[in-house]
Design a protein around this motif. Structure first.
Motif, mmCIF file in Angstrom:
data_model
loop_
_atom_site.group_PDB
_atom_site.id
_atom_site.type_symbol
_atom_site.label_atom_id
_atom_site.label_comp_id
_atom_site.label_asym_id
_atom_site.label_seq_id
_atom_site.Cartn_x
_atom_site.Cartn_y
_atom_site.Cartn_z
ATOM 1 N N ALA A 169 -65.150 -27.088 73.557
ATOM 2 C CA ALA A 169 -64.247 -27.853 74.410
ATOM 3 C C ALA A 169 -62.929 -27.121 74.598
ATOM 4 N N ALA A 170 -62.417 -26.520 73.518
ATOM 5 C CA ALA A 170 -61.156 -25.787 73.645
ATOM 6 C C ALA A 170 -61.323 -24.601 74.594
ATOM 7 N N GLY A 171 -62.431 -23.863 74.445
ATOM 8 C CA GLY A 171 -62.671 -22.750 75.353
ATOM 9 C C GLY A 171 -62.851 -23.209 76.779
ATOM 10 N N LEU B 182 -68.886 -29.674 53.729
ATOM 11 C CA LEU B 182 -68.789 -29.142 55.095
ATOM 12 C C LEU B 182 -68.403 -27.667 55.073
ATOM 13 N N GLY B 183 -67.403 -27.328 54.251
ATOM 14 C CA GLY B 183 -66.971 -25.944 54.183
ATOM 15 C C GLY B 183 -68.051 -25.034 53.635
ATOM 16 N N LYS B 184 -68.772 -25.518 52.614
ATOM 17 C CA LYS B 184 -69.842 -24.687 52.055
ATOM 18 C C LYS B 184 -70.954 -24.490 53.076
ATOM 19 N N ALA B 185 -71.293 -25.549 53.815
ATOM 20 C CA ALA B 185 -72.356 -25.412 54.818
ATOM 21 C C ALA B 185 -71.942 -24.440 55.913
ATOM 22 N N LEU B 186 -70.637 -24.408 56.226
ATOM 23 C CA LEU B 186 -70.176 -23.540 57.307
ATOM 24 C C LEU B 186 -70.319 -22.068 56.966
ATOM 25 N N VAL B 187 -70.245 -21.716 55.687
ATOM 26 C CA VAL B 187 -70.340 -20.294 55.337
ATOM 27 C C VAL B 187 -71.687 -19.932 54.744
ATOM 28 N N THR B 188 -72.591 -20.892 54.604
ATOM 29 C CA THR B 188 -73.918 -20.524 54.104
ATOM 30 C C THR B 188 -74.973 -20.751 55.180
ATOM 31 N N ARG B 189 -75.402 -21.991 55.328
ATOM 32 C CA ARG B 189 -76.523 -22.245 56.214
ATOM 33 C C ARG B 189 -76.126 -22.116 57.678
ATOM 34 N N TYR B 190 -74.922 -22.550 58.021
ATOM 35 C CA TYR B 190 -74.495 -22.554 59.416
ATOM 36 C C TYR B 190 -73.518 -21.424 59.704
ATOM 37 N N ALA B 191 -73.623 -20.331 58.964
ATOM 38 C CA ALA B 191 -72.673 -19.228 59.151
ATOM 39 C C ALA B 191 -72.827 -18.603 60.537
ATOM 40 N N LEU B 192 -74.056 -18.472 60.997
ATOM 41 C CA LEU B 192 -74.276 -17.814 62.290
ATOM 42 C C LEU B 192 -73.727 -18.636 63.453
ATOM 43 N N PRO B 193 -74.018 -19.949 63.566
ATOM 44 C CA PRO B 193 -73.384 -20.730 64.633
ATOM 45 C C PRO B 193 -71.863 -20.721 64.557
ATOM 46 N N PHE B 194 -71.346 -20.711 63.321
ATOM 47 C CA PHE B 194 -69.894 -20.712 63.151
ATOM 48 C C PHE B 194 -69.293 -19.428 63.720
ATOM 49 N N GLU B 195 -69.919 -18.304 63.379
ATOM 50 C CA GLU B 195 -69.415 -17.029 63.906
ATOM 51 C C GLU B 195 -69.600 -16.965 65.415
ATOM 52 N N ALA B 196 -70.730 -17.484 65.908
ATOM 53 C CA ALA B 196 -70.957 -17.487 67.349
ATOM 54 C C ALA B 196 -69.882 -18.307 68.063
ATOM 55 N N ALA B 197 -69.486 -19.439 67.451
ATOM 56 C CA ALA B 197 -68.432 -20.251 68.054
ATOM 57 C C ALA B 197 -67.114 -19.489 68.067
ATOM 58 N N VAL C 31 -66.738 -16.205 68.248
ATOM 59 C CA VAL C 31 -66.817 -15.187 69.295
ATOM 60 C C VAL C 31 -66.695 -15.836 70.670
ATOM 61 N N LEU C 32 -67.334 -17.014 70.827
ATOM 62 C CA LEU C 32 -67.261 -17.734 72.105
ATOM 63 C C LEU C 32 -65.823 -18.099 72.436
ATOM 64 N N LEU C 33 -65.093 -18.582 71.430
ATOM 65 C CA LEU C 33 -63.704 -18.973 71.656
ATOM 66 C C LEU C 33 -62.868 -17.761 72.053
ATOM 67 N N LEU C 34 -63.079 -16.646 71.352
ATOM 68 C CA LEU C 34 -62.335 -15.432 71.675
ATOM 69 C C LEU C 34 -62.659 -14.968 73.092
ATOM 70 N N ALA C 35 -63.958 -14.956 73.430
ATOM 71 C CA ALA C 35 -64.362 -14.526 74.761
ATOM 72 C C ALA C 35 -63.778 -15.446 75.825
ATOM 73 N N ALA C 36 -63.776 -16.754 75.553
ATOM 74 C CA ALA C 36 -63.240 -17.700 76.527
ATOM 75 C C ALA C 36 -61.758 -17.464 76.752
ATOM 76 N N LEU C 37 -61.019 -17.185 75.678
ATOM 77 C CA LEU C 37 -59.572 -17.001 75.847
ATOM 78 C C LEU C 37 -59.282 -15.711 76.607
ATOM 79 N N ILE C 38 -60.022 -14.631 76.285
ATOM 80 C CA ILE C 38 -59.825 -13.388 77.035
ATOM 81 C C ILE C 38 -60.191 -13.592 78.505
ATOM 82 N N ALA C 39 -61.314 -14.302 78.735
ATOM 83 C CA ALA C 39 -61.735 -14.543 80.110
ATOM 84 C C ALA C 39 -60.717 -15.376 80.861
ATOM 85 N N ALA C 40 -60.094 -16.347 80.178
ATOM 86 C CA ALA C 40 -59.075 -17.159 80.841
ATOM 87 C C ALA C 40 -57.916 -16.289 81.291
#
Lengths: 103, 183
Positions: free
Chosen positions: A72-74, B134-149, B151-160
């Motif tokens: 949403a932020a992006g 929540l924090g443990k799940a973010l760096v273990t099982r859901y580490a890949l979606p977290f990193e993808a998010a 990268v997505l945020l960074l890409a969105a800000l550069i694109a903006a």
């Protein structure tokens, strides 16, 4: 302490909120109001995720809520940039006027 | 007793969320629409509190109200005079949008209540334990979606930045051929 509101009530509320957002997106002519309605829809999805995550006792619902908030932020940043770009090219931000790709 | 309290809180939070959302869609004044977003988002934060997702109460208020809504209000103030508020604010789709949304809502309500739901089985831990999980799940099982998010945020800000940046002088008003002079 547990507040025993059934999960389906949260999901119905989420559906109502989502439909309000869809109606706004489909009818409004100002892109910023359209973005607000998209935020309402994303909030509805978040609410559904958190309610279901709690229902099933799974942390995944909250994880995906967090990912949606990042999206949403992006989305807002991109959207405002598109509005600026649209105004520069077309001198208006009226969505009814932005029909360049329409057949 | 707590069940009654929960019901009362749920009904009042529903009013706090749904009515402002309807006002956002129906009001003609853009700035009012932006301000009506505020109680709507606060209501959703209240629902998170009711669902005992403590971390997301804070996140909702910090990110949605503190960042996203402020950004939207900023854009609203910038472009307020671009569209005449006395003009029609909706397109010709009003009736059809209402009909389709109503049908979709009825269909989803039908699917929700077609089968009885089993009661809430899980009892979430207190705020501390839940946030730790929540924090443990973010760096273990859901580490890949977290990193993808991330990268997505960074890409969105550069694109903006790239989309909003324009090297074109404002006086040279061009047509709609989408030509962008070099970066």
């Amino acid at each position: 302490m547990s507040f025993a509101v059934p999960t389906e009530h949260y999901l119905l509320l989420s559906a109502v909120l989502f439909c309000i957002g869809v109606a706004g997106v489909a009818t409004k002519r100002n892109p910023i109001v359209v973005f607000m309605c998209i935020e309402i829809m994303l909030n509805a999805a978040n609410l559904g995720f958190v309610a279901l995550g709690r229902h099933f006792g799974d942390v995944g619902g909250q994880i995906y809520t967090m990912l949606i908030i990042a999206v949403a932020a992006g989305e807002v940043a991109i959207g405002l940039a598109i509005i600026v770009s649209l105004f520069r090219t077309r001198e208006t931000i009226d969505l009814d006027e932005a029909d360049l790709l329409k057949l | 007793m707590t069940a009654h309290l929960g019901t009362i809180a749920f009904v009042s939070l529903t009013a706090l969320t749904i009515l402002p959302a309807i006002m956002v869609v129906s009001t003609r004044n853009l700035v009012h629409a932006g301000f009506w977003m505020l109680p709507c988002l606060i209501g959703v934060a209240g629902f998170y509190a009711l669902l005992e997702a403590h971390f997301f109460v804070v996140v909702q208020i910090l990110i949605y109200i503190g960042a996203i809504l402020v950004l939207i209000m900023f854009a609203l103030m910038l472009t307020r005079d671009v569209m005449d508020p006395k003009e029609r604010q909706t397109n010709a789709m009003g009736v059809w949008a209402g009909v389709i949304c109503g049908l979709g809502l009825l269909a989803s309500a039908h699917m929700l209540f077609r089968h009885p739901w089993v009661g809430v089985t899980s009892h979430p831990g207190d705020a501390h334990a839940q946030t730790v999980a929540l924090g443990k799940a973010l760096v273990t099982r859901y580490a890949l979606p977290f990193e993808a998010a991330s990268v997505l945020l960074l890409a969105a800000l550069i694109a903006a930045i790239v989309i909003a940046k324009s090297m074109r002088p404002p006086a040279a008003s061009v047509g709609c051929d989408g030509e962008v002079s070099g970066g």
